[in-house]
Design a protein around this motif. Structure first.
Motif, PDB file in Angstrom:
ATOM      1  N   PHE A 158       0.847  -1.194   0.000  1.00  0.00           N
ATOM      2  CA  PHE A 158       0.000   0.000   0.000  1.00  0.00           C
ATOM      3  C   PHE A 158       0.891   1.257   0.000  1.00  0.00           C
ATOM      4  CE2 PHE A 158      -2.983   2.892   2.473  1.00  0.00           C
ATOM      5  CZ  PHE A 158      -3.976   2.955   1.516  1.00  0.00           C
ATOM      6  N   ALA A 159       1.925   1.244   0.848  1.00  0.00           N
ATOM      7  CA  ALA A 159       2.795   2.416   0.964  1.00  0.00           C
ATOM      8  C   ALA A 159       3.652   2.613  -0.289  1.00  0.00           C
ATOM      9  CB  ALA A 159       3.687   2.275   2.197  1.00  0.00           C
ATOM     10  N   GLU A 160       4.113   1.523  -0.872  1.00  0.00           N
ATOM     11  CA  GLU A 160       4.934   1.608  -2.094  1.00  0.00           C
ATOM     12  C   GLU A 160       4.180   2.286  -3.228  1.00  0.00           C
ATOM     13  OE1 GLU A 160       7.504  -2.474  -1.765  1.00  0.00           O
ATOM     14  OE2 GLU A 160       5.673  -2.476  -2.974  1.00  0.00           O
ATOM     15  N   SER A 161       2.876   2.043  -3.256  1.00  0.00           N
ATOM     16  CA  SER A 161       2.101   2.556  -4.374  1.00  0.00           C
ATOM     17  C   SER A 161       1.583   3.977  -4.118  1.00  0.00           C
ATOM     18  CB  SER A 161       0.925   1.618  -4.660  1.00  0.00           C
ATOM     19  OG  SER A 161       0.057   1.617  -3.556  1.00  0.00           O
ATOM     20  N   ALA A 162       1.856   4.525  -2.937  1.00  0.00           N
ATOM     21  CA  ALA A 162       1.328   5.854  -2.599  1.00  0.00           C
ATOM     22  C   ALA A 162       1.930   6.939  -3.484  1.00  0.00           C
ATOM     23  CB  ALA A 162       1.608   6.166  -1.127  1.00  0.00           C
ATOM     24  N   CYS A 163       1.084   7.896  -3.882  1.00  0.00           N
ATOM     25  CA  CYS A 163       1.569   8.973  -4.738  1.00  0.00           C
ATOM     26  C   CYS A 163       0.840  10.282  -4.460  1.00  0.00           C
ATOM     27  CB  CYS A 163       1.426   8.578  -6.204  1.00  0.00           C
ATOM     28  SG  CYS A 163      -0.205   7.959  -6.639  1.00  0.00           S
ATOM     29  N   GLY A 164       1.495  11.371  -4.827  1.00  0.00           N
ATOM     30  CA  GLY A 164       0.904  12.695  -4.589  1.00  0.00           C
ATOM     31  C   GLY A 164       1.082  13.091  -3.134  1.00  0.00           C
ATOM     32  N   ASN A 165       0.011  13.578  -2.549  1.00  0.00           N
ATOM     33  CA  ASN A 165       0.066  13.965  -1.132  1.00  0.00           C
ATOM     34  C   ASN A 165      -0.565  12.859  -0.294  1.00  0.00           C
ATOM     35  OD1 ASN A 165       1.092  16.393  -2.053  1.00  0.00           O
ATOM     36  ND2 ASN A 165      -0.946  17.319  -2.176  1.00  0.00           N
ATOM     37  N   VAL A 166       0.129  12.421   0.732  1.00  0.00           N
ATOM     38  CA  VAL A 166      -0.444  11.385   1.586  1.00  0.00           C
ATOM     39  C   VAL A 166      -0.758  11.966   2.970  1.00  0.00           C
ATOM     40  CG1 VAL A 166       0.746   9.507   0.372  1.00  0.00           C
ATOM     41  CG2 VAL A 166       1.769  10.454   2.444  1.00  0.00           C
ATOM     42  N   THR A 167      -1.754  11.373   3.602  1.00  0.00           N
ATOM     43  CA  THR A 167      -2.177  11.826   4.924  1.00  0.00           C
ATOM     44  C   THR A 167      -1.829  10.749   5.949  1.00  0.00           C
ATOM     45  OG1 THR A 167      -4.043  12.944   3.871  1.00  0.00           O
ATOM     46  CG2 THR A 167      -4.210  12.595   6.251  1.00  0.00           C
ATOM     47  N   ALA A 168      -1.314  11.172   7.094  1.00  0.00           N
ATOM     48  CA  ALA A 168      -1.070  10.211   8.180  1.00  0.00           C
ATOM     49  C   ALA A 168      -1.814  10.702   9.416  1.00  0.00           C
ATOM     50  CB  ALA A 168       0.419  10.101   8.465  1.00  0.00           C
ATOM     51  N   MET A 169      -2.787   9.924   9.863  1.00  0.00           N
ATOM     52  CA  MET A 169      -3.547  10.306  11.056  1.00  0.00           C
ATOM     53  C   MET A 169      -2.904   9.686  12.277  1.00  0.00           C
ATOM     54  SD  MET A 169      -7.501   9.997  10.110  1.00  0.00           S
ATOM     55  CE  MET A 169      -8.281  11.290   9.199  1.00  0.00           C
ATOM     56  N   LEU A 170      -2.407  10.539  13.174  1.00  0.00           N
ATOM     57  CA  LEU A 170      -1.751  10.025  14.373  1.00  0.00           C
ATOM     58  C   LEU A 170      -2.519  10.481  15.605  1.00  0.00           C
ATOM     59  CD1 LEU A 170       1.994  10.613  13.347  1.00  0.00           C
ATOM     60  CD2 LEU A 170       0.542   8.631  12.904  1.00  0.00           C
ATOM     61  N   ASN A 171      -2.256   9.798  16.705  1.00  0.00           N
ATOM     62  CA  ASN A 171      -3.036  10.010  17.912  1.00  0.00           C
ATOM     63  C   ASN A 171      -2.354  11.038  18.835  1.00  0.00           C
ATOM     64  OD1 ASN A 171      -4.466   9.797  20.292  1.00  0.00           O
ATOM     65  ND2 ASN A 171      -4.799   7.594  20.058  1.00  0.00           N
ATOM     66  N   GLY A 172      -2.996  12.194  18.961  1.00  0.00           N
ATOM     67  CA  GLY A 172      -2.443  13.260  19.791  1.00  0.00           C
ATOM     68  C   GLY A 172      -2.781  13.111  21.261  1.00  0.00           C
ATOM     69  N   SER A 173      -3.517  12.065  21.600  1.00  0.00           N
ATOM     70  CA  SER A 173      -3.893  11.861  23.007  1.00  0.00           C
ATOM     71  C   SER A 173      -2.992  10.849  23.707  1.00  0.00           C
ATOM     72  CB  SER A 173      -5.337  11.384  23.108  1.00  0.00           C
ATOM     73  OG  SER A 173      -6.188  12.322  22.534  1.00  0.00           O
ATOM     74  N   ILE A 174      -1.867  10.538  23.118  1.00  0.00           N
ATOM     75  CA  ILE A 174      -0.913   9.635  23.778  1.00  0.00           C
ATOM     76  C   ILE A 174       0.475  10.290  23.771  1.00  0.00           C
ATOM     77  CG2 ILE A 174      -2.159   7.474  23.322  1.00  0.00           C
ATOM     78  CD1 ILE A 174      -0.447   6.991  20.880  1.00  0.00           C
ATOM     79  N   ASP A 175       1.343   9.800  24.647  1.00  0.00           N
ATOM     80  CA  ASP A 175       2.661  10.422  24.781  1.00  0.00           C
ATOM     81  C   ASP A 175       3.492  10.327  23.515  1.00  0.00           C
ATOM     82  OD1 ASP A 175       2.070  11.070  27.298  1.00  0.00           O
ATOM     83  OD2 ASP A 175       3.209   9.438  28.263  1.00  0.00           O
ATOM     84  N   LYS A 176       3.344   9.178  22.812  1.00  0.00           N
ATOM     85  CA  LYS A 176       4.193   8.955  21.627  1.00  0.00           C
ATOM     86  C   LYS A 176       3.327   8.729  20.394  1.00  0.00           C
ATOM     87  CE  LYS A 176       8.283   6.569  21.168  1.00  0.00           C
ATOM     88  NZ  LYS A 176       8.934   5.294  21.061  1.00  0.00           N
ATOM     89  N   PRO A 177       2.849   9.785  19.779  1.00  0.00           N
ATOM     90  CA  PRO A 177       1.983   9.600  18.603  1.00  0.00           C
ATOM     91  C   PRO A 177       2.697   8.836  17.475  1.00  0.00           C
ATOM     92  CG  PRO A 177       1.960  11.882  19.325  1.00  0.00           C
ATOM     93  CD  PRO A 177       3.020  11.197  20.131  1.00  0.00           C
ATOM     94  N   PHE A 178       4.020   8.994  17.405  1.00  0.00           N
ATOM     95  CA  PHE A 178       4.761   8.245  16.385  1.00  0.00           C
ATOM     96  C   PHE A 178       5.687   7.240  17.049  1.00  0.00           C
ATOM     97  CE2 PHE A 178       8.735   7.629  14.004  1.00  0.00           C
ATOM     98  CZ  PHE A 178       8.210   6.952  12.915  1.00  0.00           C
ATOM     99  N   SER A 179       5.609   5.991  16.586  1.00  0.00           N
ATOM    100  CA  SER A 179       6.535   4.985  17.090  1.00  0.00           C
ATOM    101  C   SER A 179       7.231   4.321  15.904  1.00  0.00           C
ATOM    102  CB  SER A 179       5.778   3.922  17.892  1.00  0.00           C
ATOM    103  OG  SER A 179       6.566   2.746  17.970  1.00  0.00           O
ATOM    104  N   ALA A 180       8.565   4.301  15.973  1.00  0.00           N
ATOM    105  CA  ALA A 180       9.339   3.695  14.885  1.00  0.00           C
ATOM    106  C   ALA A 180       9.089   2.193  14.816  1.00  0.00           C
ATOM    107  CB  ALA A 180      10.824   3.978  15.093  1.00  0.00           C
ATOM    108  N   LYS A 181       8.496   1.627  15.892  1.00  0.00           N
ATOM    109  CA  LYS A 181       8.250   0.179  15.913  1.00  0.00           C
ATOM    110  C   LYS A 181       6.883  -0.182  15.333  1.00  0.00           C
ATOM    111  CE  LYS A 181      11.098  -0.895  19.889  1.00  0.00           C
ATOM    112  NZ  LYS A 181      10.969  -0.768  21.337  1.00  0.00           N
ATOM    113  N   SER A 182       6.009   0.795  15.146  1.00  0.00           N
ATOM    114  CA  SER A 182       4.672   0.498  14.608  1.00  0.00           C
ATOM    115  C   SER A 182       4.802   0.121  13.128  1.00  0.00           C
ATOM    116  CB  SER A 182       3.790   1.737  14.741  1.00  0.00           C
ATOM    117  OG  SER A 182       4.305   2.768  13.910  1.00  0.00           O
TER     118      SER A 182
END
Ligand code: APR
Length: 258
Positions: A158-182
């Motif tokens: 899915f990610a390989e085929s992404a093109c143009g502008n992509v949206t990433a919805m992350l959770n602002g109600s937790i300490d670590k909205p981004f995790s390199a392990k996810s």
């Protein structure tokens, strides 16, 4: 009594041979194709099932590699239009509510394979050709389990085929909205193609009275990873604002954070 016991034995056998998994798989596949004319052509749900089950039947359920699903990916090819792809991490429910309401956006679970497999558990066994939906390894029991490998493979595709502008919805109600392990951090952003993607737009979704900021350490880490290759934006938006926007007919296509 003999008949009842015989009937019971048949019932277990049907489940053990993957009867119910196959039924759910084929039913969901047909339902998807009925409502998505653009992918219907050239896809045969029985062929997709065969490719799927051959990835993991008769194999040790802790030794299913990500590559085992390569054949499946080829059997169920699907093109997603540029600018519509939504990635998410720890925001599954919200992301899906959003794409359900705003048809100009799609998550992996809005594609054929993601739609079929969402919420399912499955595995095989070295001892035969049966398919199981319980007693399977959990996400963390062993890394190479059939479910985790499937989502890694499908997410990479899915990610390989992404093109143009992509949206990433992350959770602002937790300490670590981004995790390199996810999956988003360990698979998807690594597969983003700089030749095809222009902007990565992070939308941080939070609640009232919870401090959220694009300056969060984990988001700075994400920004640092993305910035050399992509244009990057990060916007904070309240959950209540998105929920209101979902029902707003004036915004049939979103986005809900401008
Ligand atoms: N145990 C069980 N399931 C898990 C676990 C776990 N420890 N970790 C992840 N999952 C599965 C669950 O199904 C969960 O809903 O992966 C899903 C997403 O997990 P998150 O941590 O919320 O997000 P992330 O790992 O970043 O994956 C989401 O991958 O599915 C694709 O394209 C999709 O962008 C999305 C990303």
């Amino acid at each position: 009594l003999t008949l009842a016991i015989a009937g019971f034995a048949v019932l277990i056998r049907t489940t053990e041979t993957g009867g119910s998994l196959k039924y759910v798989f084929i039913t969901r596949c047909k339902e998807y194709l009925e409502t998505h004319d653009e992918v219907r052509v050239g896809i045969d749900c029985n062929e997709v099932w065969d490719a799927f089950q051959s990835s993991f039947v008769a194999k040790d359920p802790c030794k299913i590699s990500v590559e085992a699903y390569d054949g499946l990916m080829n059997t169920a090819k699907q093109k997603v239009p540029c600018n519509e792809m939504v990635f998410w991490s720890k925001t599954k429910q919200m992301a899906h509510k959003f794409t359900q309401a705003k048809k100009c956006f799609m998550t992996l679970e809005d594609t054929l394979l993601g739609f079929i497999m969402d919420g399912l558990t499955w595995c095989g066994s070295q001892d035969g050709n049966d398919t199981y939906t319980s007693g399977c390894p959990n996400w963390n029991t062993c890394e190479q389990n059939p479910v985790r490998s499937f989502w890694s493979r499908a997410s990479a595709h899915f990610a390989e085929s992404a093109c143009g502008n992509v949206t990433a919805m992350l959770n602002g109600s937790i300490d670590k909205p981004f995790s390199a392990k996810s999956i988003f951090g360990s698979v998807e952003i690594k597969k983003f193609n700089p030749m095809k993607i222009n902007y990565v737009n992070v939308v941080l979704i939070g609640r009232e009275n919870y401090p959220m900021s694009c300056k969060n350490d984990s988001l700075q880490e994400l920004e640092k990873t993305l910035i050399p290759k992509f244009k990057y934006t990060c916007t904070t938006v309240l959950l209540s604002t998105i929920l209101k926007c979902l029902e707003d007919p004036q915004k049939p296509c979103g986005p809900c954070w401008d």
